[in-house]
Design an enzyme around this catalytic site. Structure first.
Site, short mmCIF file in Angstrom:
data_model
loop_
_atom_site.label_atom_id
_atom_site.label_comp_id
_atom_site.label_asym_id
_atom_site.label_seq_id
_atom_site.Cartn_x
_atom_site.Cartn_y
_atom_site.Cartn_z
N ASP A 1 -7.24 -7.61 12.84
CA ASP A 1 -8.24 -7.24 11.83
C ASP A 1 -8.33 -8.29 10.73
OD1 ASP A 1 -5.67 -6.61 10.99
OD2 ASP A 1 -6.33 -4.95 9.73
N HIS B 1 3.73 -2.97 10.51
CA HIS B 1 4.06 -4.28 9.91
C HIS B 1 5.13 -5.02 10.70
CE1 HIS B 1 2.72 -1.96 6.21
NE2 HIS B 1 1.92 -3.00 6.20
N ARG C 1 -11.15 2.20 -0.77
CA ARG C 1 -9.79 2.68 -1.03
C ARG C 1 -9.60 3.10 -2.48
NH1 ARG C 1 -5.32 -0.02 1.56
NH2 ARG C 1 -6.11 -1.54 3.01
N LYS D 1 -2.70 7.13 18.58
CA LYS D 1 -2.26 6.07 17.69
C LYS D 1 -0.79 5.74 17.83
CE LYS D 1 -4.99 5.13 13.66
NZ LYS D 1 -5.30 5.40 12.26
N LYS E 1 2.92 6.83 15.07
CA LYS E 1 2.81 8.11 14.36
C LYS E 1 3.65 9.18 15.05
CE LYS E 1 -0.81 7.41 11.40
NZ LYS E 1 -0.39 6.34 10.55
N THR E 2 4.23 10.03 14.25
CA THR E 2 4.92 11.17 14.81
C THR E 2 4.36 12.39 14.11
OG1 THR E 2 6.62 11.09 13.14
CG2 THR E 2 7.07 9.91 15.18
N GLN F 1 -7.82 -13.57 -0.51
CA GLN F 1 -6.92 -13.94 0.57
C GLN F 1 -7.10 -15.40 0.97
OE1 GLN F 1 -6.30 -11.02 3.63
NE2 GLN F 1 -5.72 -12.56 5.14
N THR G 1 0.83 -1.19 0.00
CA THR G 1 0.00 0.00 0.00
C THR G 1 0.87 1.25 0.00
OG1 THR G 1 -0.10 -0.13 2.41
CG2 THR G 1 -1.94 -1.06 1.22
N LYS H 1 -12.11 -0.95 7.51
CA LYS H 1 -11.83 0.35 6.93
C LYS H 1 -13.17 1.08 6.76
CE LYS H 1 -7.36 -0.18 6.05
NZ LYS H 1 -7.27 -1.62 6.21
N HIS I 1 5.78 -0.09 7.36
CA HIS I 1 5.93 0.84 8.47
C HIS I 1 5.85 0.07 9.78
CE1 HIS I 1 1.59 0.49 8.93
NE2 HIS I 1 1.45 0.80 7.66
#
Length: 432
Positions: free
Chosen positions: A201, A52, A90, A236, A239-240, A180, A44, A86, A49
RNA sequence: GGUGGGGUUCCCGAGUGGCCAAAGGGAUCAGACUGUAAAUCUGACGCGCGAGCUUCGGUGGUUCGAAUCCACCUCCCACCA
């Protein structure tokens, strides 16, 4: 690996199991043989990130216990988009982009698991290989026939999309779980893969794959999901200010990566040590006990940052990150030698070359352009609090238009370096 | 197709002619206190150093003046058919 407790016990102790299919059966299965298991990663973006990382390390954990991991890159599923939990449909990416991203993910994944020839040597696969060529009729007759829409609709992961009329779900995304499931079935057939792991999920997709495998191959497969990583304060994880924390050094520098972990709140750090490192649970507990007894600054964050940075970026990058950290936060920048400055830049401290003419250039614009702050207001705010420091010189609002003299050659370290600090944590190197 | 309700600054959500760049909360950034932590307090939070500039689904109008009124369009929600 030395003596250690059974895999599932260890995972439980780490808090790494959200759900699993029949525990007794799974444990027995893992004890009896070398189990081939898989986890999928959809392309994606052009890099994985932090989200994962846990499943990726999970594959390694299994491999460390002698099992055989398959890292599956979702060249096909990435074309469709997983609707699981989601809120919105998308945006589709082009085939070229997805294939390009798939290649990048492959390279990243490769560094985490062993691909030797042994019976636990990992396998890297791309579901595009077996999905792209399937024609519609075969897909509908051979695969689709095993799915009842009733069951598909009932999945919690797509329910909100089906019930909410403002978003809806396209047929395309709705079929994702079939794709899947097909992956699991194919991997089971080709490699004897009998366990799929994934984020919590993915539970719905995993169980439907187990069903398909049983129907088409007559084999019993298993599933295990990992918990969603949460932060104690409810914000979350991963994240920064600048967005996601990536595993690619080109998107998040090893230094920034190291800093991210170093700033982990106390309330999360011991949990994260169990999630993100291979330190024994007992070891982590020991660290915690030691920190509690010590009063003052805990060791845990440093250990976490070192372990994870080493894991993702290697020893050399870790050394670089540590060098920068020491120079900027521990030692005094005053004592840095000329080569130290050069090294900082090489190690990945964000650096920008100064423009020749700084006349009329407000400090705010200069720092925003260099990416030190996202807008002038932040710089202004810092200036009003004397929180911008250029080579040890504090700057205030009054100096905003004095950029030219602030960065004049006589103020530079070794005639060419300016170390700029905004706030307590943001450092940036400017050079002539 | 009909009727009613709604689309506000990153998110949630007030605002129904000037006092609105727009309440409040969240997120984020900075300062104090600390330990590059948490909690707490303070400040910033559309963009711009500034003069100033640009916003409230879209377009056009009324008005000295509109996020607020009118028209049309568009999207969403609820109920009816």
């Amino acid at each position: 690996m030395m003596t250690k407790q059974p895999l599932i016990e260890d995972l439980k102790a780490r808090g790494l199991i959200a759900q699993m299919t029949d525990e007794a059966a799974l444990v027995a299965h893992l004890n009896e043989q070398v189990v081939t298991l898989y986890c999928g990663f959809d392309p994606t973006a052009d890099s994985l990130h932090l989200g994962h990382l846990v499943p990726l390390l999970m594959l390694k954990r299994f491999q460390d216990y002698g099992h055989r991991p398959i890292a599956l890159v979702g060249g096909a599923t990435g074309m469709i988009g997983d609707p699981s939990f989601k809120a919105q449909e998308r945006q589709l990416n082009s085939t070229e982009v997805v294939q390009q991203w798939s290649e990048k993910l492959k390279q990243q994944i490769s560094q985490f698991i062993r691909f030797d020839a042994g019976e636990d040597g990992a396998i890297l696969a791309n579901n595009y290989d077996w999905t792209a060529g399937v024609d519609v009729l075969s897909f509908l007759r051979d695969i689709g026939k095993h799915f009842t829409v009733n069951k598909m609709i009932a999945k919690e992961s797509v329910r909100q999309r089906i019930e909410r009329e403002d978003s809806g779900i396209s047929f395309t995304e709705f079929t994702y779980q079939i794709l899947q499931s097909y992956d699991f079935q194919v991997l089971n057939e080709r490699f004897g893969c009998s366990l799929q792991i994934g984020g919590s999920d993915q539970w719905g997709n995993i169980t439907s794959g187990i069903d398909l495998t049983r129907r088409m191959n007559g084999k019993q497969a298993h599933g295990l999901t990992l918990p969603l990583i949460t932060k104690s304060d409810g914000t979350k994880f991963g994240k920064t200010e600048g967005g996601a924390v990536w595993l690619s050094p080109n998107k998040t520098s090893p230094y920034a990566f190291y800093q991210f972990w170093l700033q982990t709140p106390d309330a999360d750090v011991y949990r994260f040590l169990k999630f993100f490192t291979f330190l024994d649970v007992a070891e982590v507990d020991e660290i915690e006990a030691r920190d509690k007894a010590a009063e003052g600054r805990p060791e845990a964050q440093r250990i976490l940052a070192e372990e994870v940075t080493r894991l993702v970026h290697g020893d050399q990058a870790l050394e670089g990150a540590r060098r920068i950290t020491e120079a900027l936060f521990l030692g005094d920048a005053q004592s840095l030698s000329e080569t130290d400055f050069e090294q900082l830049q090489l190690d990945g401290l964000p650096a920008t070359q100064l423009l020749n003419d700084l006349t009329e250039m407000p400090l705010t614009s200069l720092l925003v352009d260099a990416g030190v702050a996202s807008n002038g207001k932040q710089v202004k705010d810092a200036l009003q609090r004397q929180a911008v420091i250029i080579n040890e010189t504090e700057c205030g609002m009054a100096q905003n238009m004095d950029t030219k003299s602030l960065f004049a050659a006589e103020n530079a370290r070794y005639g060419r370096f300016f170390l700029v600090k905004l706030g307590k944590k943001k450092h940036h190197l400017f050079y002539v």
